[in-house]
Design an enzyme around this catalytic site. Structure first.
Site, PDB file in Angstrom:
ATOM      1  N   GLU A  12      -0.103  -0.912   5.860  1.00  0.00           N
ATOM      2  CA  GLU A  12       0.995  -0.376   6.670  1.00  0.00           C
ATOM      3  C   GLU A  12       0.885   1.132   6.845  1.00  0.00           C
ATOM      4  O   GLU A  12       1.125   1.659   7.933  1.00  0.00           O
ATOM      5  CB  GLU A  12       2.339  -0.735   6.030  1.00  0.00           C
ATOM      6  CG  GLU A  12       3.541  -0.497   6.939  1.00  0.00           C
ATOM      7  CD  GLU A  12       4.095   0.928   6.882  1.00  0.00           C
ATOM      8  OE1 GLU A  12       4.869   1.306   7.767  1.00  0.00           O
ATOM      9  OE2 GLU A  12       3.733   1.665   5.926  1.00  0.00           O
ATOM     10  N   ASP A  70       0.848  -1.185   0.000  1.00  0.00           N
ATOM     11  CA  ASP A  70       0.000   0.000   0.000  1.00  0.00           C
ATOM     12  C   ASP A  70       0.890   1.244   0.000  1.00  0.00           C
ATOM     13  O   ASP A  70       2.085   1.166   0.332  1.00  0.00           O
ATOM     14  CB  ASP A  70      -0.958   0.014   1.197  1.00  0.00           C
ATOM     15  CG  ASP A  70      -0.234   0.020   2.536  1.00  0.00           C
ATOM     16  OD1 ASP A  70       0.719  -0.767   2.703  1.00  0.00           O
ATOM     17  OD2 ASP A  70      -0.605   0.814   3.422  1.00  0.00           O
TER      18      ASP A  70
END
Length: 511
Positions: free
Chosen positions: A189, A124
């Site tokens: 994250e 991400d």
């Protein structure tokens, strides 16, 4: 025919001089293949960067899941056993519930004679728009002067792919992987890894039971030229100070000078936290800081750190300290306090003569070993309550620790640090800096706390890679050499792990 590294170890003996030449030959083959196929590796990174896997914007959650599935396909192409693991639901501030993206757990090899290395990474990214100031489209990988610009290039898609590229090189050359390797790849994250801790706890006695070493490649070097290994990070305790006065905002012309203004109270409280030299004024805050050992102090001496270059990179004219050692100690080794903003105050251009009825100040303390979050929280609250009491204000004070993450520090004598040093020396022709990170990377502490395994941070990005910025990039050189260094690391950790097992066996026989 598959070239079995482990067979060479058994035939020639760990540490035998005859082993070094075959291993060197394998390394040369790996490096040559990586050089020859670097354009393919860059193209794969371009395909990954093109996916707008922004985990902070709920409307893009499908893109994050798409990126996770793309990474899973790449791992399956290696022959890995891949599972996509559900981590539940995320509740948004507006009360809406959306599914979290699955987390990849993958494994390749289960040979009990080999060490097992687990790599963690995330796919991400932070938000990015061309109007934010990007000179190139953020989701189109663009090469300029040897640098690959794009959101996620260094944080963290480039390093994740470098690991996959390294393993794929062994496969392409039919060279037996010298280790068992596992992958944990997530897609949240940048949004505090929501749901991951529960999965780690659930899988601790299963997926992680056979793991010997955990490697994270989600930070950068200290400089643009010299590689580094990271053995520690600071924690982070985030606080809010709310001061509440009357029921409504007031006009300064009507009541200014006759009431206790919440903003004045708040400014006084914020000003009491830290002095102009950066010293935190909260009593007892330094009491639990781990003492600096002579061994650790020596680690700072060989570190290459150009103060002038660092000033240029961050855009300031002067530091609080004058020497390399002082700056690094206060960046990594001592706590710091930063004030971040005020909520509820007028902030737009122009003048508005309002007295806000309620304001909230925000600050954080980057704590270090052995500072406990609970102790820091108590110290902060007591101090601010005492300062506020001295003002004899009738306003209401509320101090809250909004978020807390503990510091992390590893044992630099762990075998994987030694193996990584040797791999870096071979690829980059120099010894790495042994560094800490002034930021907070909760995942390192999370892995260490839950699995009790050795954790190492093994970056391949340079200090100017600009994670989260409008100039995020990874250099082609670092991306390709990073792939080489990961491949070399797998060879080195296999050899070193075998040597340690052999020594342990000899010791057992002797005793």
């Amino acid at each position: 025919m598959t070239f079995h590294i482990s067979l060479i170890i058994l035939l020639f003996g760990v540490g035998h001089s005859s082993f070094s030449n075959p291993m060197l030959l394998v390394e040369q083959q790996l490096f040559q293949y990586i050089d020859d196929h670097q354009d393919e590796f860059v193209q794969k990174l371009a395909e990954w960067v093109a996916v707008e896997s922004d985990s902070l914007q709920p409307r893009l959650r499908a893109k994050v899941t798409e990126m996770i599935k793309t990474a899973a396909v790449s791992l399956r192409c290696l022959g890995a056993d891949v599972t996509l693991n559900d981590t539940g639901i995320q509740q948004l501030p507006d009360g809406q519930n959306i599914s979290l993206p699955p987390v990849i757990l993958a494994k390749l090899g289960e040979d009990p004679l080999k060490p097992t290395v687990c790599f963690y990474g995330h796919v991400d990214v932070m938000p990015a728009k061309i109007q934010d100031g990007w000179k190139t489209p953020p989701f189109t990988l663009t090469e300029i002067d040897g640098n690959l610009y794009g959101r996620g290039a260094t944080d963290n898609k480039g390093p994740v792919l470098a690991w996959i590229n390294a393993v794929s090189t062994f496969k392409a050359l039919n060279i037996d992987l010298p280790v068992n390797i596992k992958f944990l790849i997530e897609g949240m994250e940048e949004a505090q890894s929501i749901g991951l801790e529960g999965l780690l706890e659930k899988e601790n006695q299963r997926f992680f039971s056979s793991v010997d070493y955990i490697v994270i490649s989600d930070n950068t070097w200290l400089t643009t030229k010299k590689p580094a290994l990271t053995y520690g990070t600071r924690g982070n305790a985030c606080f809010s100070i709310e001061v509440e006065g009357g029921e409504k905002d007031l006009h300064s012309g009507g009541v200014g000078g006759i009431i206790h203004e919440p903003m004045s109270d708040l400014i006084a409280l914020l000003d009491s936290l830290v002095n102009s030299s950066g010293h935190i004024l909260i009593p007892g805050i330094y009491d639990d800081v781990a003492p600096l050992t002579e061994e650790e102090k020596q680690l700072y001496e060989p570190i290459e750190f150009d103060l002038k270059e660092y000033k240029t990179n961050i855009g300031v004219k002067k530091f609080l300290y004058d020497t390399k050692e002082e700056i690094l100690l206060h960046l990594w080794r001592f706590p710091s306090l930063s004030i971040h903003g005020i909520e509820g105050a007028f902030y737009e251009p122009g003048i508005k003569t309002v007295i806000p009825s309620r304001v909230t100040g925000k600050f954080s303390i980057r704590q270090v070993p052995h500072m406990a979050l609970s102790t820091v929280e108590c110290q902060v609250k007591k101090y601010l309550e005492d300062v506020f009491s001295e003002r004899k204000s009738p306003n209401k004070l509320t101090v809250t620790m909004q978020m807390g993450a503990s510091p992390w520090v590893a044992n630099i004598r762990d075998p994987q640090f030694e193996a990584a040093k040797k791999a870096i020396k071979k690829v980059f022709k120099q010894d790495p800096d042994m560094i800490r990170d002034g930021a907070t990377i909760p995942i390192a502490r999370m892995f260490q706390k839950i699995t009790k395994k050795s954790v190492m941070m093994f970056p391949i990005g340079a200090v100017d890679d600009g994670e989260h910025s409008q100039k995020e990039k990874i250099s082609r050189s670092n991306y390709i050499n990073g792939t080489k260094v990961f491949a070399s690391f797998l060879l080195e950790i296999s050899k070193l792990h075998g040597e340690l097992k052999l020594e342990a066996s000899k010791l057992k026989i002797e005793t």
